[in-house]
Design an enzyme around this catalytic site. Structure first.
Site, short mmCIF file in Angstrom:
data_model
loop_
_atom_site.label_atom_id
_atom_site.label_comp_id
_atom_site.label_asym_id
_atom_site.label_seq_id
_atom_site.Cartn_x
_atom_site.Cartn_y
_atom_site.Cartn_z
N ASN A 67 -5.43 10.73 7.50
CA ASN A 67 -4.79 9.96 8.57
C ASN A 67 -3.76 10.78 9.33
O ASN A 67 -4.04 11.32 10.38
CB ASN A 67 -4.15 8.69 7.99
N ASP A 68 -2.56 10.91 8.77
CA ASP A 68 -1.49 11.59 9.50
C ASP A 68 -1.81 13.03 9.83
O ASP A 68 -1.38 13.54 10.88
CB ASP A 68 -0.19 11.55 8.66
N VAL A 69 -2.58 13.71 8.98
CA VAL A 69 -2.84 15.14 9.20
C VAL A 69 -3.83 15.39 10.32
O VAL A 69 -4.08 16.54 10.69
CB VAL A 69 -3.34 15.81 7.90
N ALA B 179 3.05 7.99 7.14
CA ALA B 179 4.08 7.98 8.17
C ALA B 179 4.23 6.62 8.83
O ALA B 179 5.17 6.39 9.58
CB ALA B 179 3.77 9.03 9.23
#
Length: 475
Positions: A402-404, A442
């Site tokens: 997701n965040d990466v 996040a």
């Protein structure tokens, strides 16, 4: 056994530890690194046991307790290591850090209680000032490591209802001022103990350090937990080194310094990979932003498809890049992923894997998963090596990440602006497998999921990959 032989064996163990760190720096040499580490620790333990026998003047006195502790601790460690799942490895690491910190505190208490038993001072004589200072440092670092690691364990586990163990940051008014005051009080008690060797400041300092460990970690959100685990790893090493100086034990000093310095370097590398200031992470800034952003997610339409659709798209591609994330680890889908890559290879598709430095819940998490499935190392690429190739990639398959892969990192004003990401949004087509549209650590919505080139395939990663394999076989 002479002291010269002890020193030589400790030196050999230290070389083994250095080789272990070097070996663990790459998947192809990780097994050898583990072997070096185990051999070095075995040498250190046996040498220390022999030294205890020599100094005690009797082969029986106290050794029953020493070997009893080795058996109990070794058995517990072996059982935990055998039973733990890869998804639970970060919690295990945090638990181990807490035990190292607690061990440092227990040793310090024993030294203060009976310094003559450790040959630090003659019976009835005070502990030298230098040793008191070392005990102060080793104790407070160990106490902070213990309580902080316990909180990190709870946050990583995510299954406890206790508020301090939940992933969301715990923030209250005047938090930093309270931490600063407690830090000054701890320092004052430590200096008081150094000057007087009195139990009262020593106990007060230790209690304050335990409280500080909790207060330092609770404002940090789940997004920064990998950095916290690495930081606590560094703390545990410095605690061991501090106690090593107190005991005049070169092995503890060397091993603790290696762990402390390597943990600090790893924390720096991870902060750099997230474009975060180390001090900002410790102050809980990222977690606070993430928690705020989480409540502002918008309901936007997405394009979804089936496993059959995804299999068809990948079978007609020339190049496919797979981005594994924590969702892959949760479903234990690495073996199904290998089978999918094998089927694509049979159809002439070039398959590679892209790894972000902080993917998963700890450094190297995804690398270990892929290695467990015996995926060839030459197909696995780090972020800086694979990013230039995304523009020429036909299909990117994102599995639970997701965040990466969030393009918001390229948008000024975003809480993760500047964070290096896998630039999957530059590929011609993106397929994202997730259980739902839930945000990552996040707490941010991911713009990648709403792009016209992106197709969402919802479901458990293992089931989805198995369906893709069946669809490829039918084509």
């Amino acid at each position: 056994m002479s002291l010269d032989v002890v020193t030589l064996l400790y030196l050999v163990a230290s070389v083994c530890f250095i080789q272990a760190l070097k070996g663990l720096s790459h998947p192809t040499t990780a097994r050898a690194g583990n072997v070096f580490g185990m051999v070095g620790m075995a040498i250190a333990i046996l040498t220390t046991a022999a030294l205890i026998v020599k100094l005690s003047g009797s082969k029986a006195d106290g050794m029953v307790y020493v070997f009893g502790g080795l058996v109990v601790g070794g058995a517990a460690g072996a059982i935990m290591a055998k039973r733990v799942e890869m998804t639970k490895m970060p919690e295990l690491v945090a638990f181990m850090h807490s035990m190292i910190g607690l061990a440092a505190v227990c040793i310090a208490v024993a030294v203060v209680a009976e310094p003559s038993a450790f040959r630090i001072a003659e019976p009835g004589k005070p502990i030298p000032y230098g040793n008191r200072l070392e005990l102060f440092i080793g104790t407070f670092v160990g106490a902070i490591t213990f309580s902080g690691s316990v909180i990190a364990f709870g946050k990583l586990s995510g299954k406890y209802k206790f508020r301090l163990f939940q992933g969301a940051p715990v923030i209250f008014s005047g938090q930093h001022a309270v931490n600063a005051l407690l830090g000054l009080a701890m320092l004052g008690c430590g200096l008081w103990f150094t000057a007087t060797q009195d139990w009262t400041p020593f106990i007060a300092m230790t209690v304050i350090a335990f409280v500080l460990g909790v207060l330092i970690i609770i404002p940090i959100g789940g997004a920064d937990m990998p950095v916290v685990v690495s930081m606590l790893n560094s703390y545990s090493g410095w605690a061991a080194a501090g106690i090593g100086f107190s005991l005049n034990n070169s092995m503890l000093i060397i091993a603790g310094s290696l762990v402390g310095s390597s943990g600090a370097i790893l924390s720096y590398i991870m902060c750099k990979a997230m474009n975060r200031s180390f001090f900002n992470v410790i102050l809980g800034g990222f977690g606070q932003e993430g928690g705020t952003a989480a409540g502002k997610q918008e309901q936007r339409p997405v394009k979804s498809g089936s496993s059959d659709d995804a299999a068809f798209m990948m079978s007609n591609a020339e190049t496919v890049v797979i981005v594994p994330g924590y969702g892959l680890a949760v479903s234990r889908a690495q073996h199904a992923l290998k089978e999918l890559a094998h089927k694509l290879g049979e159809k002439g598709v070039q398959v590679r894997y892209a790894i972000h430095p902080v993917a998963g819940r700890m450094p190297g998490h995804m690398n270990v998963l892929l290695a467990e499935a015996e995926i060839p190392y030459d197909q696995v690429f780090e972020m800086e090596d694979i990013n230039p190739d995304f523009r020429q990639t036909d299909v990117v398959l994102v599995l639970g990440a997701n965040d990466v892969v969030n393009p918001a990192a390229k948008t000024p004003g975003s809480p993760i602006f500047g964070m290096p990401i896998l630039e999957t949004h530059l590929a011609r087509t993106v397929i994202v497998n997730k259980r739902s549209m839930a945000s990552g650590y996040a707490g941010l919505d991911n713009d990648l999921f709403y792009m016209d080139k992106t197709m969402m395939v919802f479901g458990d990663a293992k089931k989805v990959l198995e369906d893709m394999v069946k669809a490829l076989e039918a084509l």
